[in-house]
Structures are given as structure tokens and as C-alpha cells.
Design an enzyme around this catalytic site. Structure first.
Site, short mmCIF file in Angstrom:
data_model
loop_
_atom_site.label_atom_id
_atom_site.label_comp_id
_atom_site.label_asym_id
_atom_site.label_seq_id
_atom_site.Cartn_x
_atom_site.Cartn_y
_atom_site.Cartn_z
N GLU A 1 25.06 14.12 75.05
CA GLU A 1 24.45 14.38 73.74
C GLU A 1 22.94 14.36 73.88
O GLU A 1 22.38 13.66 74.73
CB GLU A 1 24.97 13.33 72.74
CG GLU A 1 24.40 13.41 71.34
CD GLU A 1 24.65 14.74 70.62
OE1 GLU A 1 24.31 15.79 71.18
OE2 GLU A 1 25.14 14.70 69.47
N ASP A 2 22.26 15.13 73.03
CA ASP A 2 20.80 15.16 73.10
C ASP A 2 20.18 13.89 72.50
O ASP A 2 19.33 13.25 73.09
CB ASP A 2 20.22 16.42 72.44
CG ASP A 2 20.76 16.67 71.03
OD1 ASP A 2 21.58 15.87 70.53
OD2 ASP A 2 20.37 17.69 70.42
N ASP B 1 21.45 9.51 66.60
CA ASP B 1 20.69 9.12 65.41
C ASP B 1 21.55 8.16 64.59
O ASP B 1 21.60 6.97 64.87
CB ASP B 1 20.33 10.39 64.64
CG ASP B 1 19.45 10.12 63.44
OD1 ASP B 1 18.66 9.17 63.50
OD2 ASP B 1 19.53 10.86 62.44
N PHE C 1 11.32 12.60 63.92
CA PHE C 1 12.12 13.78 64.24
C PHE C 1 11.51 14.47 65.45
O PHE C 1 10.30 14.66 65.51
CB PHE C 1 12.17 14.74 63.05
CG PHE C 1 13.25 15.78 63.20
CD1 PHE C 1 14.55 15.51 62.81
CD2 PHE C 1 12.97 17.02 63.76
CE1 PHE C 1 15.55 16.46 62.97
CE2 PHE C 1 13.96 17.97 63.92
CZ PHE C 1 15.26 17.69 63.53
N ARG D 1 13.92 25.06 70.64
CA ARG D 1 14.72 24.53 71.74
C ARG D 1 14.13 24.87 73.10
O ARG D 1 14.38 24.19 74.09
CB ARG D 1 16.14 25.11 71.68
CG ARG D 1 16.94 24.74 70.44
CD ARG D 1 18.40 25.14 70.62
NE ARG D 1 19.14 25.20 69.38
CZ ARG D 1 19.74 24.16 68.80
NH1 ARG D 1 19.66 22.97 69.36
NH2 ARG D 1 20.41 24.30 67.68
#
Ligand code: IMP
Ligand code: MG
Length: 167
Positions: free
Chosen positions: A92-93, A96, A145, A158
Site C-alpha cells: 500500500e502507498d 491513513d 496530504f 502520480r
């Protein structure tokens, strides 16, 4: 926030770490990549492994647009190969709230995987809502963010090689 050289160094370390943990398994590791944000990280991580690995993808999203979760999760694509008895690393990037990865992990376990561990490039603990055990963490980041290196804002940015905080 994090430049490409630092990212590359850390990803190589994670690749070595994962290769050591799974050195003795008797089937190839299965890397399950959570689309789309984790693809850039996964591509580099895969090439940092010194053990055989297969690739699978799942599409899950709790952030259709914008910078805050709407609390819902969509799973639009599931893995193709059977996972029974296989050792899985979810890729996963960023973690959160933890909702996305928790839901995916639950589904993968139901498919009969022998083990499920989690590799996350970024961990942002400030907004965690459900408990998540991250086995392989790239960087812990403050409550901002972020974009770049696969991470998007409304589908954009991206392609940036570095990770930036969006202001
Ligand atoms: P969670 O379900 O709240 O843990 O959200 C994780 C998902 O939201 C990840 O798969 C990311 O794609 C996305 N996400 C969360 N924070 C960011 C961010 O700062 N930038 C880009 N995407 C993010
Ligand atoms: Mg995303």
C-alpha cells in the site's frame, strides 16, 4: 517532503528485509498491490527482492476524489490467482485511517492465505481509525496530504519522482 534518492534507499532496505523474512518459504511470495497509488512503490519494491515473487492487484478506494475519506470503501477488482496456502504481502502507498488496508486484508485472509503481512511506503498515524499492524514501513509522516511517487490528488501528480506535501 521526501526526495527520490531517500525513497530509493528506503525501498531497497525494505526489499532486503522482506527477502530475509521470506527466505525459507517453499512457494513464491505473492505481492498484492493495492491500486492505483501503490504501483510505483510496488514496482521498485519488487525489483529490490532477492526471492521469487508473484504479482496480484486489488482495486480499493475510500477516496474517490479530494483529500478526505468519505468512510466508504470500494473493491472493484480482486486477485486472479488462488491464494490458498500462499504467503502474501499487501503493498500500500499510505496508511491513513486504516480502513482500506483492513478491508483488503480481511478479504485476502478469507481466500485462505497462509500469512498476510503489510508493506506500506508511508504511515500517517494521526488520522488512524482502526488499528493496523504495519510489518514493513517506509516512512512515518506528519498529518499532511502528500502527492508524488504514485500518490495522487484527484488523479494527478502520480508521476512526480519525489514525495511532496500538498498545500
Ligand atoms: P485509509 O483507508 O484512510 O487508510 O486511506 C488509504 C488510502 O487513501 C490509500 O490507498 C491512498 O490511496 C489514499 N490516501 C490517503 N492519504 C493520502 C494522501 O495523503 N495522498 C494521496 N492519497 C492518499
Ligand atoms: Mg489512492
Amino acid at each position: 517532503m521526501i526526495n527520490s534518492a531517500r525513497i530509493a534507499r528506503r525501498v531497497r532496505q525494505l526489499g532486503r528485509q522482506i527477502s530475509e523474512v521470506y527466505a525459507d518459504i517453499d512457494t513464491p511470495l505473492v505481492m498484492v498491490v493495492i491500486l492505483k497509488g501503490a504501483t510505483v512503490f510496488a514496482a521498485d519494491l519488487l525489483r529490490s527482492l532477492s526471492i521469487p515473487a508473484e504479482l496480484e492487484f486489488v482495486r480499493a478506494s475510500s477516496y474517490p476524489t479530494g483529500t478526505s475519506s468519505n468512510g466508504r470503501l470500494r473493491l472493484a477488482h480482486m486477485v486472479e490467482g488462488p491464494l490458498v496456502g500462499r504467503h502474501v504481502v499487501l503493498v500500500e502507498d499510505i496508511i491513513d485511517s486504516g480502513v482500506t488496508v483492513n478491508a483488503v486484508a480481511k478479504r485476502i485472509r478469507k481466500l485462505g492465505a497462509a500469512s498476510v503481512k503489510l508493506a506500506a511506503l508511508l504511515d500517517r498515524p494521526a488520522r488512524r481509525e482502526v488499528e493496523v499492524k504495519i510489518d514493513f514501513t517506509g516512512f512515518v509522516i506528519p498529518d499532511r496530504f502528500v502527492i508524488g511517487y504514485g500518490l495522487d490528488y484527484a488523479g494527478l501528480y502520480r508521476e512526480l519522482p519525489h514525495i511532496y506535501s500538498l498545500t
